[in-house]
Design a protein around this motif. Sequence first.
Motif, PDB file in Angstrom:
ATOM      1  N   ILE A 226      29.278  76.247  17.767  1.00 36.56           N
ATOM      2  CA  ILE A 226      28.725  75.490  19.020  1.00 36.56           C
ATOM      3  C   ILE A 226      28.458  74.199  18.107  1.00 36.56           C
ATOM      4  O   ILE A 226      27.281  74.162  17.362  1.00 36.56           O
ATOM      5  N   THR A 227      29.092  73.052  18.330  1.00 36.92           N
ATOM      6  CA  THR A 227      28.596  71.656  17.851  1.00 36.92           C
ATOM      7  C   THR A 227      28.235  70.831  19.106  1.00 36.92           C
ATOM      8  O   THR A 227      28.796  70.907  20.278  1.00 36.92           O
ATOM      9  N   VAL A 228      27.584  69.967  18.561  1.00 39.17           N
ATOM     10  CA  VAL A 228      27.077  68.821  19.490  1.00 39.17           C
ATOM     11  C   VAL A 228      27.046  67.446  18.801  1.00 39.17           C
ATOM     12  O   VAL A 228      27.175  67.453  17.780  1.00 39.17           O
ATOM     13  N   ASP A 232      32.899  62.630  20.429  1.00 42.63           N
ATOM     14  CA  ASP A 232      33.849  63.653  20.158  1.00 42.63           C
ATOM     15  C   ASP A 232      34.289  63.792  18.738  1.00 42.63           C
ATOM     16  O   ASP A 232      35.008  64.776  18.337  1.00 42.63           O
ATOM     17  N   ASP A 233      34.128  62.656  17.917  1.00 46.08           N
ATOM     18  CA  ASP A 233      34.497  62.621  16.477  1.00 46.08           C
ATOM     19  C   ASP A 233      33.199  62.457  15.584  1.00 46.08           C
ATOM     20  O   ASP A 233      33.579  62.479  14.482  1.00 46.08           O
ATOM     21  N   ASP A 234      32.194  62.943  16.140  1.00 49.12           N
ATOM     22  CA  ASP A 234      31.018  62.883  15.190  1.00 49.12           C
ATOM     23  C   ASP A 234      30.128  64.085  15.910  1.00 49.12           C
ATOM     24  O   ASP A 234      29.174  63.825  16.526  1.00 49.12           O
ATOM     25  N   MET A 235      30.447  65.432  15.452  1.00 47.52           N
ATOM     26  CA  MET A 235      29.890  66.544  15.818  1.00 47.52           C
ATOM     27  C   MET A 235      29.003  67.170  14.900  1.00 47.52           C
ATOM     28  O   MET A 235      29.441  67.089  13.559  1.00 47.52           O
ATOM     29  N   SER A 236      27.892  67.938  15.135  1.00 50.50           N
ATOM     30  CA  SER A 236      27.247  68.736  14.321  1.00 50.50           C
ATOM     31  C   SER A 236      27.065  70.050  14.623  1.00 50.50           C
ATOM     32  O   SER A 236      27.044  70.251  15.662  1.00 50.50           O
ATOM     33  N   SER A 262      22.584  64.432  22.070  1.00 53.62           N
ATOM     34  CA  SER A 262      23.894  64.523  22.281  1.00 53.62           C
ATOM     35  C   SER A 262      24.553  64.249  23.643  1.00 53.62           C
ATOM     36  O   SER A 262      24.120  64.274  24.623  1.00 53.62           O
ATOM     37  N   ARG A 263      25.833  63.789  23.364  1.00 49.71           N
ATOM     38  CA  ARG A 263      26.795  63.537  24.660  1.00 49.71           C
ATOM     39  C   ARG A 263      27.746  64.610  24.824  1.00 49.71           C
ATOM     40  O   ARG A 263      28.237  65.043  25.971  1.00 49.71           O
ATOM     41  N   TYR A 264      28.217  65.352  23.757  1.00 47.80           N
ATOM     42  CA  TYR A 264      29.396  66.210  23.755  1.00 47.80           C
ATOM     43  C   TYR A 264      28.851  67.484  23.345  1.00 47.80           C
ATOM     44  O   TYR A 264      28.039  67.528  22.213  1.00 47.80           O
ATOM     45  N   VAL A 265      29.447  68.648  23.865  1.00 49.71           N
ATOM     46  CA  VAL A 265      29.231  69.910  23.476  1.00 49.71           C
ATOM     47  C   VAL A 265      30.464  70.616  23.295  1.00 49.71           C
ATOM     48  O   VAL A 265      31.425  70.616  24.235  1.00 49.71           O
ATOM     49  N   LYS A 266      30.637  71.255  21.951  1.00 51.03           N
ATOM     50  CA  LYS A 266      32.051  71.808  21.959  1.00 51.03           C
ATOM     51  C   LYS A 266      31.726  73.362  21.304  1.00 51.03           C
ATOM     52  O   LYS A 266      30.891  73.279  20.754  1.00 51.03           O
ATOM     53  N   MET A 267      32.826  74.436  21.791  1.00 55.90           N
ATOM     54  CA  MET A 267      32.846  75.486  21.539  1.00 55.90           C
ATOM     55  C   MET A 267      34.265  75.839  20.836  1.00 55.90           C
ATOM     56  O   MET A 267      35.341  75.534  21.525  1.00 55.90           O
ATOM     57  N   THR A 268      34.189  76.435  19.446  1.00 55.70           N
ATOM     58  CA  THR A 268      35.354  76.737  18.947  1.00 55.70           C
ATOM     59  C   THR A 268      35.414  78.289  18.179  1.00 55.70           C
ATOM     60  O   THR A 268      34.519  78.300  17.501  1.00 55.70           O
TER      61      THR A 268
END
Length: 291
Positions: A226-228, A232-236, A262-268
């Motif tokens: 889970i990154t934030v 969307d090209d600057d995730m931690s 953060s503005r974006y939340v991503k799950m991979t």
Amino acid sequence: MHLNISLKLICIIHLLFLLLIILKVSSEQCKTEIFTINPDKRDVKLHGFTYCSFDQTTPRGCLSKCIQRPLCHSYNYNMAHLTCELNMTPETLSEVYFQHDKGYIYIEIQHYRGNTSFNPCIGNPCSKNEICVRLKNKEIICIKDDVILPNKNPENVALGKLARQYTTLDSYSAYKAVDGLTTTFSHTDKILSPFWSVDLGTIYNIIRIEIINRDSSGKRLRDLDITVGPRDDDMSMCAHFTGPGTNGEHLVFQCKGWYIESRYVKMTIIKGPEEYLQLAEVKVFGYPTLG
């Protein structure tokens, strides 16, 4: 000769007596330090509501840090690591938010706010974003807390926002993970490193992220990063779920550092073999940034 022996015996007796006094005081201090508080839960911590933490803190010190702050609802304390975590007030004390963590105790502070033995600031006028301090002259003052959070509870800022995923299986679109319904779900094709992400629309202070797993084939949720980030090209990295998940499981994550802008939340899913990524619902709780 006999006199010297007698003097030595007297000295030894005095030393033993002094040692007994020291041990007694030490024992009393130890008892005071544990302060005979019965934890609400043992080997458990409230997860997802911590807003401030302290290292190398005694048990009494942790209680003091919480009780001096009107914002503090409860705290998690680890005796082995001397770690103190202050929690804000949850909307609900569902068991979902309690995480097994050996060595931790969980204590709700309202039991002790009205007790002068624990609370030196009874009747203080401090606001939620202040700390009550009692001076040596017994005067009570309020100082600004370093951590400033809005008075209201954080909201699910992902609800209804723009979501996307690597691929889409049939009609199980990414949006179905933020539609507010746990009976619908998003679903990718079976691929290597499938991902799902949501754009919150603006920068938020993210307090916690919750995932509700699909009510079937729940074991597919595994090895999840889970990154934030602000872009969307600057995730931690925020958190990692090893899994595998279970059907309908409700998972709660909090980024290290407690809250993050953060503005974006991503799950991979980061490990092979190829897999589906399916999510019944994703909730991101946070506040608009102050400024």
